[in-house]
Design a protein around this motif. Structure first.
Motif, mmCIF file in Angstrom:
data_model
loop_
_atom_site.group_PDB
_atom_site.id
_atom_site.type_symbol
_atom_site.label_atom_id
_atom_site.label_comp_id
_atom_site.label_asym_id
_atom_site.label_seq_id
_atom_site.Cartn_x
_atom_site.Cartn_y
_atom_site.Cartn_z
ATOM 1 N N GLN A 88 -36.926 52.636 -39.461
ATOM 2 C CA GLN A 88 -36.285 52.572 -38.353
ATOM 3 C C GLN A 88 -35.824 51.074 -38.038
ATOM 4 O OE1 GLN A 88 -38.961 54.216 -35.494
ATOM 5 N NE2 GLN A 88 -38.210 56.257 -35.782
ATOM 6 N N LEU A 89 -34.604 51.178 -37.614
ATOM 7 C CA LEU A 89 -34.078 49.509 -37.320
ATOM 8 C C LEU A 89 -33.868 49.583 -35.908
ATOM 9 C CD1 LEU A 89 -31.811 49.151 -40.642
ATOM 10 C CD2 LEU A 89 -34.355 48.382 -40.373
ATOM 11 N N MET A 90 -34.316 48.698 -35.005
ATOM 12 C CA MET A 90 -34.008 48.549 -33.642
ATOM 13 C C MET A 90 -33.278 47.458 -33.481
ATOM 14 S SD MET A 90 -34.052 50.291 -31.004
ATOM 15 C CE MET A 90 -35.255 51.468 -31.260
ATOM 16 N N GLU A 91 -32.007 47.277 -32.911
ATOM 17 C CA GLU A 91 -31.323 45.988 -32.669
ATOM 18 C C GLU A 91 -31.686 45.644 -31.147
ATOM 19 O OE1 GLU A 91 -28.347 48.145 -35.609
ATOM 20 O OE2 GLU A 91 -29.547 48.566 -33.913
ATOM 21 N N SER A 92 -31.281 44.472 -31.000
ATOM 22 C CA SER A 92 -31.258 44.110 -29.456
ATOM 23 C C SER A 92 -30.533 42.873 -29.367
ATOM 24 C CB SER A 92 -32.716 43.779 -28.869
ATOM 25 O OG SER A 92 -33.501 42.973 -29.558
ATOM 26 N N GLY A 93 -30.256 42.206 -28.155
ATOM 27 C CA GLY A 93 -29.854 41.095 -28.010
ATOM 28 C C GLY A 93 -28.276 40.959 -27.636
ATOM 29 N N GLY A 94 -27.572 42.073 -27.902
ATOM 30 C CA GLY A 94 -26.165 41.919 -27.541
ATOM 31 C C GLY A 94 -25.786 41.736 -26.033
ATOM 32 N N GLY A 95 -24.738 41.433 -25.833
ATOM 33 C CA GLY A 95 -24.306 41.251 -24.407
ATOM 34 C C GLY A 95 -22.838 40.874 -24.354
ATOM 35 N N SER A 96 -22.713 40.473 -23.042
ATOM 36 C CA SER A 96 -21.120 39.826 -22.727
ATOM 37 C C SER A 96 -21.262 38.192 -22.694
ATOM 38 C CB SER A 96 -20.570 40.366 -21.555
ATOM 39 O OG SER A 96 -20.143 41.795 -21.845
ATOM 40 N N VAL A 97 -20.470 37.494 -23.307
ATOM 41 C CA VAL A 97 -20.480 35.954 -23.119
ATOM 42 C C VAL A 97 -18.917 35.579 -23.098
ATOM 43 C CG1 VAL A 97 -22.665 35.738 -24.555
ATOM 44 C CG2 VAL A 97 -20.609 35.619 -25.793
ATOM 45 N N GLN A 98 -18.599 34.516 -22.568
ATOM 46 C CA GLN A 98 -17.614 33.725 -22.662
ATOM 47 C C GLN A 98 -17.239 33.130 -24.120
ATOM 48 O OE1 GLN A 98 -17.149 31.264 -19.321
ATOM 49 N NE2 GLN A 98 -16.001 32.948 -18.069
ATOM 50 N N ALA A 99 -15.920 32.982 -24.528
ATOM 51 C CA ALA A 99 -15.831 32.151 -25.704
ATOM 52 C C ALA A 99 -16.414 30.769 -25.830
ATOM 53 C CB ALA A 99 -14.237 31.991 -25.882
ATOM 54 N N GLY A 100 -16.989 30.575 -26.923
ATOM 55 C CA GLY A 100 -17.592 29.334 -26.942
ATOM 56 C C GLY A 100 -19.216 29.447 -26.737
ATOM 57 N N GLY A 101 -19.644 30.689 -26.252
ATOM 58 C CA GLY A 101 -20.821 31.010 -25.933
ATOM 59 C C GLY A 101 -22.051 31.326 -27.231
ATOM 60 N N GLN A 149 -23.792 46.004 -28.869
ATOM 61 C CA GLN A 149 -22.401 45.615 -28.572
ATOM 62 C C GLN A 149 -22.370 44.137 -28.287
ATOM 63 O OE1 GLN A 149 -19.441 47.389 -28.704
ATOM 64 N NE2 GLN A 149 -18.430 45.598 -28.029
ATOM 65 N N VAL A 150 -21.450 43.492 -28.665
ATOM 66 C CA VAL A 150 -21.207 41.908 -28.315
ATOM 67 C C VAL A 150 -19.647 41.995 -27.924
ATOM 68 C CG1 VAL A 150 -20.881 39.653 -29.211
ATOM 69 C CG2 VAL A 150 -22.642 41.231 -30.019
ATOM 70 N N THR A 151 -19.412 41.332 -26.669
ATOM 71 C CA THR A 151 -18.062 41.184 -26.220
ATOM 72 C C THR A 151 -18.011 39.734 -25.738
ATOM 73 O OG1 THR A 151 -18.403 43.408 -25.255
ATOM 74 C CG2 THR A 151 -16.612 42.086 -24.387
ATOM 75 N N VAL A 152 -17.108 39.186 -26.428
ATOM 76 C CA VAL A 152 -16.572 37.881 -25.908
ATOM 77 C C VAL A 152 -15.329 37.736 -25.300
ATOM 78 C CG1 VAL A 152 -16.329 35.726 -27.239
ATOM 79 C CG2 VAL A 152 -17.888 37.214 -28.096
ATOM 80 N N SER A 153 -15.381 37.239 -24.104
ATOM 81 C CA SER A 153 -14.099 36.949 -23.280
ATOM 82 C C SER A 153 -13.614 35.545 -23.391
ATOM 83 C CB SER A 153 -14.318 37.344 -21.736
ATOM 84 O OG SER A 153 -15.386 36.436 -21.210
ATOM 85 N N SER A 154 -12.211 35.554 -23.392
ATOM 86 C CA SER A 154 -11.441 34.326 -23.555
ATOM 87 C C SER A 154 -11.544 33.683 -22.166
ATOM 88 C CB SER A 154 -9.999 34.699 -24.200
ATOM 89 O OG SER A 154 -9.541 35.444 -23.178
#
Length: 116
Positions: A3-16, A111-116
């Motif tokens: 079992q592999l459990m990921e964590s730490g994703g999120g939404s950040v602005q570019a450069g973050g 999920q990792v989401t990077v906004s400009s």
């Protein structure tokens, strides 16, 4: 079974920055390699970074110099530190563990989401 459990994703602005964690249910020395892959909508899953049992890291050209893969052997955790994030880094990120005896194992993704 692994079992592999990921964590730490999120939404950040570019450069973050973000740090992903992958906690394994087994001693990480069980695996010949552990790594991170990502998949953006409409695209194939691609390798981002991998670290071997011996501790040697390898990176996709697109993330070299920005991402760092590391591990905490005592905690059976593999990390992916992501700096200078770009919108094109937006994707679901998956932890992977390879073992000759146990095969190829995947986490559920984060999920990792990077906004400009």
């Amino acid at each position: 079974q692994v079992q592999l459990m990921e964590s730490g994703g999120g939404s950040v602005q570019a450069g973050g920055s973000l740090r992903l964690s992958c906690a394994a249910s087994r001693n990480i020395f069980t695996f010949s390699a552990m790594g991170w892959y990502r998949q953006a909508p409409g695209k194939q899953r691609e390798l981002v970074a991998v670290i071997t049992t011996g501790g040697s890291p390898n990176y996709a050209d697109s993330v070299k110099g920005r991402f760092t893969i590391s591990r905490d052997i005592a905690k059976n955790i593999v990390y992916l530190r992501m700096n200078s994030l770009k919108p094109e880094d937006t994707a679901a990120y998956y932890c992977n563990a390879k073992s000759g005896a146990l095969g190829n194992s995947w986490g559920q993704g984060t999920q990792v989401t990077v906004s400009s």
